[in-house]
Motif scaffolding. Structure first.
Motif, short mmCIF file in Angstrom:
data_model
loop_
_atom_site.label_atom_id
_atom_site.label_comp_id
_atom_site.label_asym_id
_atom_site.label_seq_id
_atom_site.Cartn_x
_atom_site.Cartn_y
_atom_site.Cartn_z
N VAL A 239 0.85 -1.19 0.00
CA VAL A 239 0.00 0.00 0.00
C VAL A 239 0.89 1.24 0.00
O VAL A 239 1.72 1.42 0.88
CB VAL A 239 -0.94 0.01 1.22
N TYR B 272 -0.51 4.51 -0.66
CA TYR B 272 -1.29 5.62 -0.11
C TYR B 272 -2.72 5.14 0.07
O TYR B 272 -3.26 4.46 -0.81
CB TYR B 272 -1.25 6.81 -1.05
N ALA B 273 -3.31 5.45 1.19
CA ALA B 273 -4.67 4.99 1.43
C ALA B 273 -5.41 5.96 2.33
O ALA B 273 -4.83 6.52 3.25
CB ALA B 273 -4.66 3.60 2.07
N GLU B 274 -6.66 6.13 2.03
CA GLU B 274 -7.57 6.90 2.87
C GLU B 274 -8.68 5.96 3.29
O GLU B 274 -9.37 5.38 2.46
CB GLU B 274 -8.14 8.08 2.08
N THR C 47 -8.57 2.80 4.62
CA THR C 47 -8.36 1.50 3.99
C THR C 47 -9.21 0.39 4.59
O THR C 47 -9.77 -0.45 3.88
CB THR C 47 -6.87 1.09 4.10
N ARG D 68 -13.90 5.68 0.01
CA ARG D 68 -12.50 5.46 0.36
C ARG D 68 -11.72 5.14 -0.90
O ARG D 68 -12.27 4.80 -1.94
CB ARG D 68 -12.33 4.34 1.40
N HIS D 69 -10.40 5.23 -0.80
CA HIS D 69 -9.55 4.93 -1.94
C HIS D 69 -8.18 4.45 -1.44
O HIS D 69 -7.81 4.70 -0.30
CB HIS D 69 -9.37 6.17 -2.82
N LYS D 70 -7.48 3.78 -2.32
CA LYS D 70 -6.10 3.42 -2.01
C LYS D 70 -5.32 3.23 -3.31
O LYS D 70 -5.88 2.90 -4.35
CB LYS D 70 -6.01 2.17 -1.13
N SER E 199 -5.09 1.59 -8.59
CA SER E 199 -5.85 2.55 -7.80
C SER E 199 -7.25 1.98 -7.61
O SER E 199 -7.89 1.56 -8.59
CB SER E 199 -5.92 3.89 -8.54
#
Length: 209
Positions: A101, A103-105, A107, A151-153, A166
């Motif tokens: 990972v 970058y994650a918001e 997760t 959310r995203h990662k 992504s």
């Protein structure tokens, strides 16, 4: 925590047969030590393509799955795991990644799963990974403030370091497509658009654990 990501193309069986087999496997994996969550996605704009994204407490928990005969037997219905050299009868092809990972918001699955999930397979060809990741963070943080974002990662393949995925979850496809009208967001990603190759998938959730 580790993440497993499989991109699957169904080549030799009906889609509902593959989904049935994956549900069997998914239900079994959900009972195993170290399991956190799974997200099983079907691409709507690339028929026959699926993504299976799973979170595990550790690499050891994930690796232990390979030694479970019952699980191997389930997957053997569509792909030759017992004898990988005997691939003539395979009904699917799998691109397997154990990515890290980047970058994650948000997760972890502590919010409802999105009704629509955008999965981009990104090949970085003309830019450094550091620069691409900087631009992704800028654009990703902008999208996170938009209505409908869950959310995203961004994850990076450990076996193909120039390949990223992504994964962004949205409440609905309309919220996702509204991004096309945002000039500021377009300008952010314009910094790298000619330096990367993107395979875009608009996905629906077929099952999650």
């Amino acid at each position: 925590m580790m993440i497993s990501l499989n991109k699957v193309n169904v080549t030799g069986c009906p889609a509902d047969e593959y989904e049935r087999v994956y549900k069997q496997a998914s239900d079994y994996m959900a009972t195993q030590p170290g399991h956190i969550s799974q997200l099983f996605l079907r691409s709507e704009n690339h028929p026959g393509t699926y993504f299976a994204v799973a979170l595990w407490e550790s690499v050891e928990h994930y690796t232990a799955l390979a030694g479970i005969d019952e699980l191997v037997a389930i997957f053997d219905q569509v792909i030759s795991l017992n004898d990988p050299d005997a691939a003539d009868g395979d009904k699917i092809t799998v691109e397997h990644h154990k990515p890290e990972v980047v970058y994650a918001e948000n997760t972890l699955p502590d919010h409802p799963t999105g009704a629509m999930v955008c999965v981009n397979r990104i090949s970085v060809t003309g830019i450094s990974p550091e620069e691409y990741e900087r631009v992704y963070r800028e654009g990703s943080d902008y999208m996170a403030r938009r209505p409908g974002h869950i959310r995203h990662k961004l994850v990076r393949s450990t076996t193909e370091p120039d390949v990223y995925f992504s994964i962004a979850e949205w409440t609905d496809v309309e919220a996702y497509r509204a991004l096309d009208e945002l000039d500021e967001l377009t300008a952010i990603f314009a910094q790298v658009n000619d330096k990367i190759e993107i395979e875009n998938h608009e996905c629906v959730v077929r099952g999650d654990k």
